[in-house]
Motif scaffolding. Structure first.
Motif, short mmCIF file in Angstrom:
data_model
loop_
_atom_site.label_atom_id
_atom_site.label_comp_id
_atom_site.label_asym_id
_atom_site.label_seq_id
_atom_site.Cartn_x
_atom_site.Cartn_y
_atom_site.Cartn_z
N ASN A 152 -5.07 9.44 -7.15
CA ASN A 152 -5.50 8.66 -8.28
C ASN A 152 -6.48 9.43 -9.25
OD1 ASN A 152 -3.87 6.44 -7.32
ND2 ASN A 152 -5.58 5.49 -6.20
N ALA A 153 -7.49 10.13 -8.59
CA ALA A 153 -8.13 11.09 -9.50
C ALA A 153 -7.70 11.99 -10.31
CB ALA A 153 -9.21 11.64 -8.53
N TYR A 196 0.81 -1.21 0.07
CA TYR A 196 -0.16 0.07 0.04
C TYR A 196 0.99 1.18 -0.02
CZ TYR A 196 0.86 -0.55 4.98
OH TYR A 196 1.51 -0.63 6.40
N ASN A 254 -4.91 8.57 -1.23
CA ASN A 254 -4.82 7.74 -2.36
C ASN A 254 -5.71 8.14 -3.34
OD1 ASN A 254 -2.17 6.80 -1.55
ND2 ASN A 254 -2.92 4.60 -1.57
N THR A 255 -6.98 8.12 -2.88
CA THR A 255 -8.13 8.37 -3.89
C THR A 255 -8.15 9.96 -4.59
OG1 THR A 255 -9.39 9.40 -1.79
CG2 THR A 255 -9.74 7.07 -2.39
N GLU A 256 -7.41 10.91 -3.80
CA GLU A 256 -7.35 12.18 -4.46
C GLU A 256 -6.17 12.03 -5.49
OE1 GLU A 256 -5.75 16.69 -3.00
OE2 GLU A 256 -6.73 15.17 -1.74
N GLN A 263 -1.51 5.51 -10.95
CA GLN A 263 -2.38 4.93 -10.17
C GLN A 263 -1.68 4.05 -9.34
OE1 GLN A 263 -6.15 5.19 -10.76
NE2 GLN A 263 -5.21 6.89 -11.68
N ILE A 291 -2.91 1.90 -6.42
CA ILE A 291 -3.56 1.03 -6.08
C ILE A 291 -3.19 -0.12 -5.11
CG2 ILE A 291 -5.39 -0.67 -6.76
CD1 ILE A 291 -5.73 1.09 -9.22
#
Length: 211
Positions: free
Chosen positions: A144-145, A109, A140-142, A152, A154
């Motif tokens: 990757n967006a 991670y 991470n979500t921000e 990415q 993930i």
């Protein structure tokens, strides 16, 4: 005289912090040779680092009511954390050869820490001054967006099972083998987020050449 079998249990660990508290890493291994079947287990937490550099156009908030066009220079420190656990056992056929079995899991991670520098630009895009800098943690979500990051991040998990035939008839000198042979023929199957087969054929022959 009665001979008693020697019970050998080995425990070893290593821990290290280098830089931030997030850079803490360590591993612990337990091995026992109480019987003909030797077995052991291990756990580890290892951080790795790499960096990503990018420049984007943005608006810099000078105060609560004023913003100006700016260039944002972003230097991202990306940490990959590897958490692993495994168990293994081996059975010696002789002093030279043994068979090994093992299984384990690995979870990977990420964490992103971003260092920003802002520069004011005019209507033509030319830099006219330095505005400031800051440091932030980017979820991470921000990350990757945002397509401008180019990657990415993930998290993924891999499980593995393996078996190996191992032989060792080498004679060591001060720093390396001087004579003899060593081999390892292994089959490993990994599954989870990804699936793949990882064979290993390692055959070595050492020949000592007199100076």
């Amino acid at each position: 005289l009665r001979e008693e079998a020697r019970v050998l249990v080995e425990k070893c660990g290593e821990f290290d912090v280098n830089g931030q508290v997030y850079d803490f890493g360590g591993q612990f291994i337990y091995i026992t040779q109480q019987g003909r079947w030797n077995w052991g287990s291990g756990i580890s937490h290892i951080p790795y680092q790499f960096a990503n550099y990018s420049i984007i156009s943005t608006n810099y908030q000078v105060n609560s009511t004023t913003s100006v066009p700016a260039i944002q220079e972003r230097y991202d420190i990306i940490r990959i954390f590897s958490d692993q656990a495994n168990i293994f056992t081996s059975y010696p056929f002789s002093k030279l050869a043994r068979i090994e079995f093992g299984t384990g899991l690995s979870h990977y991670y990420y964490r992103v820490d971003r260092y920003n520098s802002f520069y004011q630009v005019d209507n033509g895009g030319n830099i006219t001054g330095y505005l400031g800098s800051d440091h932030q943690h980017v979820p991470n979500t921000e990350y990757n967006a945002d397509p401008s990051n180019g990657a990415q991040l993930i998290p993924f998990t891999i499980y593995n099972v393996s078996t190996a035939l191992i032989g060792d008839n080498s004679y060591f000198g001060v720093a390396s083998p001087l004579n003899g042979f060593r081999y390892r023929v292994q089959a490993e199957y990994d599954f989870g987020t990804f699936h793949f087969f990882a064979p290993t054929i390692d055959l070595r022959k050492y020949i000592r050449v007199a100076p």
